[in-house]
Each structure stands twice: as structure tokens, then as C-alpha cells.
Design an enzyme around this catalytic site. Sequence first.
Site, short mmCIF file in Angstrom:
data_model
loop_
_atom_site.label_atom_id
_atom_site.label_comp_id
_atom_site.label_asym_id
_atom_site.label_seq_id
_atom_site.Cartn_x
_atom_site.Cartn_y
_atom_site.Cartn_z
N ASP A 69 0.86 -1.19 0.00
CA ASP A 69 0.00 0.00 0.00
C ASP A 69 0.89 1.23 0.00
O ASP A 69 1.70 1.43 0.92
CB ASP A 69 -0.91 -0.04 1.24
CG ASP A 69 -2.01 1.01 1.19
OD1 ASP A 69 -1.84 2.04 0.50
OD2 ASP A 69 -3.03 0.81 1.87
N ASP A 118 -3.18 7.51 -3.38
CA ASP A 118 -3.10 6.36 -2.48
C ASP A 118 -3.61 5.13 -3.23
O ASP A 118 -4.72 5.16 -3.76
CB ASP A 118 -3.99 6.70 -1.27
CG ASP A 118 -4.00 5.64 -0.17
OD1 ASP A 118 -3.29 4.64 -0.29
OD2 ASP A 118 -4.73 5.86 0.82
N HIS A 131 -11.45 6.47 2.28
CA HIS A 131 -11.44 7.79 2.91
C HIS A 131 -11.26 8.88 1.87
O HIS A 131 -10.79 8.62 0.77
CB HIS A 131 -10.28 7.86 3.91
CG HIS A 131 -9.00 7.36 3.30
ND1 HIS A 131 -8.14 8.18 2.63
CD2 HIS A 131 -8.48 6.10 3.19
CE1 HIS A 131 -7.13 7.44 2.15
NE2 HIS A 131 -7.32 6.17 2.47
N HIS A 189 -5.98 10.93 5.51
CA HIS A 189 -7.25 10.33 5.94
C HIS A 189 -8.24 11.44 6.28
O HIS A 189 -8.26 11.91 7.41
CB HIS A 189 -7.05 9.41 7.14
CG HIS A 189 -6.36 8.14 6.77
ND1 HIS A 189 -5.03 7.92 7.00
CD2 HIS A 189 -6.81 7.03 6.15
CE1 HIS A 189 -4.70 6.73 6.55
NE2 HIS A 189 -5.75 6.16 6.02
N GLU A 238 -10.96 1.48 -0.96
CA GLU A 238 -10.10 0.34 -0.63
C GLU A 238 -10.85 -0.80 0.02
O GLU A 238 -10.89 -0.91 1.23
CB GLU A 238 -8.90 0.77 0.21
CG GLU A 238 -9.16 1.65 1.40
CD GLU A 238 -7.85 2.06 2.09
OE1 GLU A 238 -6.94 1.23 2.22
OE2 GLU A 238 -7.74 3.22 2.49
N GLU A 277 -6.87 -1.03 -3.94
CA GLU A 277 -7.15 0.39 -3.68
C GLU A 277 -6.79 1.25 -4.88
O GLU A 277 -5.79 1.00 -5.58
CB GLU A 277 -6.36 0.88 -2.46
CG GLU A 277 -6.64 2.34 -2.10
CD GLU A 277 -5.96 2.80 -0.82
OE1 GLU A 277 -4.94 2.20 -0.45
OE2 GLU A 277 -6.43 3.77 -0.21
MN MN Z 1 -3.60 2.99 0.95
MN MN Z 2 -6.10 4.53 1.79
#
Ligand code: MN
Ligand code: MN
Length: 293
Positions: A84, A95, A154, A162, A187, A276
Site C-alpha cells: 500500500d 493512495d 477515505h 485520511h 479500498e 485500492e
Molecule cells: Mn492505501
Molecule cells: Mn487509503
Amino acid sequence: MEPEVLENYRKAGRILEEVLRDASPRVQVGASLLEMAEFVEDSIRSKGAEPAFPCNISLDRAAAHYTPSPRDTSRFGENMVKLDVGVHVDGYVADAAVTVDLGGHPDLVEASEAALEAALELIGPGVRTGEIGSAIEKAIMGYGYKPVSNLTGHGLQRYEAHAEPAMPNRAMEKGVILKPGDVVAIEPFATNGSGRISEAPTTEIYGFSMQRPVRLPQARVLMKEIAERYKTLPFARRWLKGERVEYALQQLLRAGAVHRYPVLWEVEGALVSQAEATVVILDEGIEIITRQG
Ligand code: MN
Ligand code: MN
């Protein structure tokens, strides 16, 4: 969205996509986790961006928030590996994550990937986050697995990895309506266990909370460095250098200047997969900034 802001998001997304593409094939039995994390973070920097958070390498039951310790000697075994990665350009964050399965559970990986695809099909301006959660849940249940219901995607804001809105991984009545200018990370996590995660005893990732009075000079220096360099973005214990830095970090935690991001793991010890992507909501339609290639 301002054109220059969108350009920064695109650049962050493009770099992230390249780095994940280069890094994924290096996840092999016997490879070092520490070398993997450093490869990812160095690649991001060499392409003219910064990691938005430490490279997360979470194995098996761990769903998120593991990054190698400063002198980590661990190597991949037959694990379910979640890679990640976060990239920021001038604070604008992309992200994304992939699961590399070294342990022979391809359908569990497919479940979270299919859930992400279902969510990406649906997402757009005017769409309710609860509907997206419902599509994710349905896709994962279709494989005979459960979504991790107490972990969500998020929103993303400048220097905030976040932010609101939460992007649920299960059906829910409420939720919010997405609007142009929102940037969100979707995600889905799929598991062959209970579908709940809790905090594990390990922490390797931390974040700055606020300036607090601390006595130890090294703690004051560290607080200043963290606030300037990472702002409110997460950082790794591994990234901290200097004299008595471990002790200084403990002081900052005790003073409330810094908070922890403990490893999150599946409560029953079951396997977890993750997929994600980051999406910018436009006036009409969307842009998946972590999928430009
Ligand atoms: Mn992530
Ligand atoms: Mn994330």
C-alpha cells in the site's frame, strides 16, 4: 477543481502507478521487506515526489499499517502481501494498493479486486457512499468472503491522508453524496475470517498531532523536524535519525505531540486481501488518478 491542483494529483497518481508496477514483481519468497519498502520510497523520491506515508507492507492477517522496523530482517514467505503506497506532490496525495499472493489464495485476491472494479463502475458526482459500500459488499460476498466492515476508504485533502468522507466497505443506509472536487481512496478488504479488524500490539507508523511542551532537548528537535517535514502526514519510526531518537519519540507520544497508527489485524487471524485506487470526482464523471497507464 483548480487546474494546477488537478495536475498535482495527476502527477502523484502517475508516479504511484509506475512505482507499484515496478515494485509488485519484486515481492517474492525470500525478498527482504526492508529493501522492498526502501525501494518503493526511494523510487518515489527519484521521480520528483515524496511518500505521503511509509510504504505499508502488511502480511496475511495484517490488513494495514505495517512498515518495516529500522533494522527489520524479515523476508517474504508464502504470504498474502498487501503493498500500500502513498505519493504526494506539494501535499496532494494519491493512495493505491495491490495484493501479491505468495500463498495460493488467488480467489481471495480476486474478491477485493472485483469489489474495487464494482465501486469504480458506480462512483461519480451525486453518488451516495453507501451505495458504493453496498456494491463492494455484494462483490466480495459473491466470492464467498466477507468485507472487513470496520475498515473504510477515505477522502484525501492537502497534506491529509485520511479525511472525510469515509468510504464504507459494506452496505449502509446513510453515507454522504459525492460532489465535484472530492478526492477519495476506495479500498475494499476481503477476508476468509470474521470481517472485523482490531489493533495489534505493533506500531511502526506515527503521525504528528500538535505542538506540546516537552523537556528533553532531543524531543524538541524531533518535534520540530516532524512538524516541518511531514506536517500531518504519517511517518515511519524507520525514517527518524539522530541521537536518542527512540527515547525522544516516546517522550513525544507521552506528551500527546505524536499519535500511533498501530498495525490493524483480522481478529480471528484470517487472511486479508486489499485493492485500492484514488479517484477525483469531476463536474461530470471521474478521473482514476492511480490508473493513467
Ligand atoms: Mn492505501
Ligand atoms: Mn487509503
